[in-house]
Design an enzyme around this catalytic site. Structure first.
Site, short mmCIF file in Angstrom:
data_model
loop_
_atom_site.label_atom_id
_atom_site.label_comp_id
_atom_site.label_asym_id
_atom_site.label_seq_id
_atom_site.Cartn_x
_atom_site.Cartn_y
_atom_site.Cartn_z
N ASP A 112 0.83 -1.21 0.00
CA ASP A 112 0.00 0.00 0.00
C ASP A 112 0.86 1.26 0.00
O ASP A 112 2.07 1.21 0.28
CB ASP A 112 -0.89 -0.03 1.26
N ASP A 145 -10.53 1.93 -3.60
CA ASP A 145 -11.11 1.65 -2.28
C ASP A 145 -12.62 1.60 -2.34
O ASP A 145 -13.26 1.22 -1.37
CB ASP A 145 -10.67 2.72 -1.27
C1 GLA Z 1 -5.81 1.73 2.06
C2 GLA Z 1 -6.16 0.58 1.16
C3 GLA Z 1 -7.23 -0.26 1.82
C4 GLA Z 1 -6.72 -0.76 3.15
C5 GLA Z 1 -6.30 0.41 4.02
C6 GLA Z 1 -5.61 -0.05 5.28
O1 GLA Z 1 -6.86 2.64 2.14
O2 GLA Z 1 -6.55 1.03 -0.10
O3 GLA Z 1 -7.58 -1.35 0.99
O4 GLA Z 1 -5.63 -1.63 2.93
O5 GLA Z 1 -5.42 1.28 3.33
O6 GLA Z 1 -5.21 0.98 6.07
#
Ligand code: GLA
Length: 742
Positions: A479, A549
């Site tokens: 990430d 997301d």
């Molecule tokens: C980001 C990612 C999510 C998740 C969160 C965790 O927003 O896109 O899928 O992994 O971080 O903090």
């Protein structure tokens, strides 16, 4: 495929069965463009294309030749300041303050195959017959800077990959203020510009407008390729459609600051430039040093947008993505993020995983919150050691429990980030990107580690290596949850601060490369707050990326549709999540959530224990379906048939290579009462195969389905009925078509 050089006219002709790319050395020694498009016959001399016609008054010309002005020529790697007033591809700042350069032809080399680009992701070949590469060498005598332009033409597809390398063979250092990967001058402006733009949770929406005089560009100066603008643009002829007409697609294989630009000049010619965004870029080139630009890929298709997309899909799936997972159907996973957020224990995770296993899930992924003091997003980033309170036996213990259940185990990392409340930050406060005496902005309470420094990358590598070598980890979600601000590195002198953004990305690539090498069987999925770094650069290291997301099915239809313009279906991370949806509180049917998520890597982002018995039966059937058809969906040929940006219905389909199986996805956003009778003409089938439609039992030849169309009329006419068919908002179906051949 071949690359020919005609000595008498100093003309290069790169061609394959589909395209021709023509260049020649101009009278002043610069490299000029003659043509890029559909394949044409070779000729000894194409100089009639050089229209060195006088234009009144406004042009500046070379002394001694009133007809020679760079302003009206089509150039391959233009410079500013010597009669061309369009945006340049390269700008070299010299010790005396001048920015003029004059790259004059020196020679060329033709190679079979394709050389690697040092430290950068790029397309590749597996055998020398797959491509040929031309390197044209030019030199600026005053500075001694040598420019090498690389052009690779592949045997298959209308693809040209380009990059540039600049080497300082002079006696004084210079600064590169701009070094683009590609510049292409087109003879007219009759194009529609398409960009793929949006925001967090609304990535890669299709936006288009007609090209007009002036500059149109998209880009990023955030340090990541960004949610806002993808490093991919299309120029299509106004009459071009999904399946017919001329289209040019431009893609930059890079994950940092980029700029994709089309400039239409006063005589309606178009200059496209693609590369690292010159804003904030200043690379010092000492004597003897070289700078290699990232690679840009341009695809020409005369088969419309779908033809272009399929060319990109195959290239990026087979000759950009690498490694163990490149050709393998992707495991169906269950990620705990939306199920638990930070609130979990080892037993709770095992409970979620057991239900997932019962339903047929193959990979359980532990997301954020497993390390250091990470009980919320204020602490812990940078401390890649398991939190003993939550995971008493560490990642090793948990991963063994998951593997003992017969599932693979995956883990989330955010390697480039640190919270101030972390042991790493307390030990190394100088390791973040920050500008002395200035406020440092945070994003989600976190700061960006200075990945331009090798010791920082080394330290993160060691921590990750430790976990990955002792635990059973088969998948990593990498990430990156904020962009860069106050970009400044404590490790570089003042006159090299303009290098930090690029050096940062090189550090990211270096860490990826080291982990790919040390753990070749780990499947990497890139992520940046969803789709904030969904770009070809990362596909080289991570064959799939979390597309957004936003897990709402209705929003995902748009995001996945836009993403499919350039990126293969096997690369699009897509999951089923709960309703009401966590991003926008919308309720969509479970089957629609799955029908959308099938067109990607597929998985669940929820706790299956919370579903009803009926829903669990549905989930089991969904997983069985995906196991049967994922090869077709992820590696078949993908066609877009109706756009969510143009109407209430969206239709797309995947067809297996042998054309015996096709899956047609139909989706309707809003229910319509007394609705129209609708059909959609399919694509890519064998006209002579008789296809059985498993949804309704009908049988049709491929030519019927492609010419008369598949009937998609809603038989309920939008009104509730007792029949099987449903009618509501966000309705969807999958038509499975199977050819009955012997
Ligand atoms: C980001 C990612 C999510 C998740 C969160 C965790 O927003 O896109 O899928 O992994 O971080 O903090």
């Amino acid at each position: 495929m071949s690359i020919i050089f005609h000595e008498s006219s100093k003309t290069f002709h790169l061609y394959n069965g589909e395209i021709s790319y023509l260049m020649c050395v101009l009278p002043n020694g610069h490299l000029g463009n003659l043509y890029f498009g559909k394949r044409i016959h070779d000729r000894e001399d194409f100089s009639y294309l050089l229209e060195m016609k006088r234009r009144p008054m406004s042009s500046c010309v070379f002394e001694g030749n009133r007809k020679f002005s760079l302003e009206h020529l089509k150039l391959e790697y233009p410079v500013y300041g010597s009669s061309d007033y369009r945006y340049p591809a390269v700008e070299v700042l010299q010790e005396n303050g001048s920015r003029i350069s004059d790259f004059v032809y020196v020679g060329y080399e033709i190679m079979d195959g394709k050389p690697k680009l040092q430290g950068l992701p790029a397309t590749y070949t597996e055998s020398e017959e797959e491509a040929q590469t031309l390197c044209v060498k030019l030199k600026d005598e005053v500075t001694g800077v040598v420019l090498e332009l690389l052009y690779t033409i592949f045997a298959q597809g209308g693809i040209v990959a380009r990059s540039a390398k600049l080497t300082n063979e002079g006696e004084k250092s210079v600064h590169l203020l701009s070094a683009m990967s590609l510049s292409l001058d087109l003879p007219d402006k009759e194009y529609v510009w398409m960009q793929f733009s949006g925001a967090w949770a609304r990535e890669r929406h299709v936006k288009e407008r007609k090209l007009e005089q002036g500059v149109q560009s998209v880009g990023s100066i955030r340090g990541n390729s960004s949610h806002q603008h993808n490093p991919f643009v299309v120029l299509r002829r106004p009459s071009a459609t999904e399946n017919a007409g001329e289209v040019l697609g431009f893609s930059l294989i890079y994950s940092g600051n980029h700029r994709m630009q089309a400039e239409v000049d006063t005589h309606d010619t178009t200059r496209v430039t693609v590369g690292i965004n010159p804003q904030n870029f200043d690379w010092k080139l000492e004597c003897g040093e070289s700078f290699q630009t990232p690679e840009a890929v341009v695809v020409f298709s005369d088969q419309g947008l779908n033809g272009m997309s399929q060319t990109f899909h195959k290239l990026y799936q087979k000759r950009l993505a690498r490694g163990y997972w490149r050709d393998r159907p992707r495991p169906i996973l269950n990620n705990n993020w939306e199920a638990t957020y930070f609130d979990f224990t080892e037993d709770r995770l095992v409970e979620i995983a057991s239900k997932a296993k019962e339903c047929g899930v193959e990979l359980f992924v532990l997301d954020d919150g497993w390390f250091g003091a990470r009980s919320n997003d204020y602490a812990g980033l940078g401390d890649w050691v398991a939190n003993q309170e939550r995971l008493p036996r560490g990642i090793k213990g948990l991963s063994e429990r998951i593997e003992d259940m017969g599932m693979k185990f995956g883990l989330w990392f955010e390697p480039e980030m640190v919270n101030k409340d972390s042991d790493l930050y307390r030990a190394h406060p100088e390791w973040i990107l920050q500008t002395p005496q200035r406020n440092s902005c945070h994003g989600r309470n976190q700061f960006v580690l200075d990945f331009s420094r090798k010791e920082v990358v080394d330290c993160i590598y060691e921590m990750m290596y430790q976990i990955l070598s002792e635990a059973k980890v088969s998948y990593i979600k990498w990430d990156m949850n904020r962009s860069i601000t106050e970009c400044w590195s404590a490790a570089l002198p003042a006159d090299r601060q303009g290098e930090v953004f690029h050096r940062y990305i090189l550090g990211v690539y270096d860490l990826y490369e080291r982990l790919n090498t040390a753990f070749p069987q780990i499947l990497f999925e890139s992520c940046a707050s969803g789709g904030g770094r969904f770009d070809p650069g990362l596909l080289y290291y991570a064959p799939q990326g979390w597309a957004s997301d936003d897990t709402d099915a209705a929003e995902r239809v748009k995001i996945q549709y836009g993403t499919s313009m350039c990126y293969p279906i096997s690369s699009i991370g897509s999951h089923v999540s709960v309703v009401p949806n966590h991003q926008l509180n919308r309720k969509t049917p479970l089957h629609t959530r799955a029908n959308v998520a099938y067109f990607g890597t597929f998985g669940y982002e929820l706790d299956l224990n919370k579903l009803s018995e009926d829903e669990i039966l549905e989930v089991k059937a969904q997983i069985a379906f995906m196991k049967e058809y994922r090869e077709v969906i992820q590696f078949g040929n993908f066609y877009r048939l109706k756009s969510p940006f143009e109407g209430n219905e969206t239709v797309w389909m995947s067809v297996s290579e042998d054309k015996k199986t096709a899956l047609v996805f139909w989706y309707r956003e809003r229910n319509v009462v007394n609705a129209d009778f609708t059909r959609v003409c399919l694509e890519g089938l064998n006209p002579d195969f008789l296809y059985k439609n498993e949804l309704n039992g009908t049988e049709n030849y491929g030519d019927e389905l492609m010419n008369l169309g598949l009937i998609t009329t809603d038989s309920t006419a939008g009104e509730p009925t007792d029949e099987e068919e449903l009618c509501s908002d966000y309705e969807s179906r999958i038509y499975i078509l199977k050819a009955e051949t012997n």
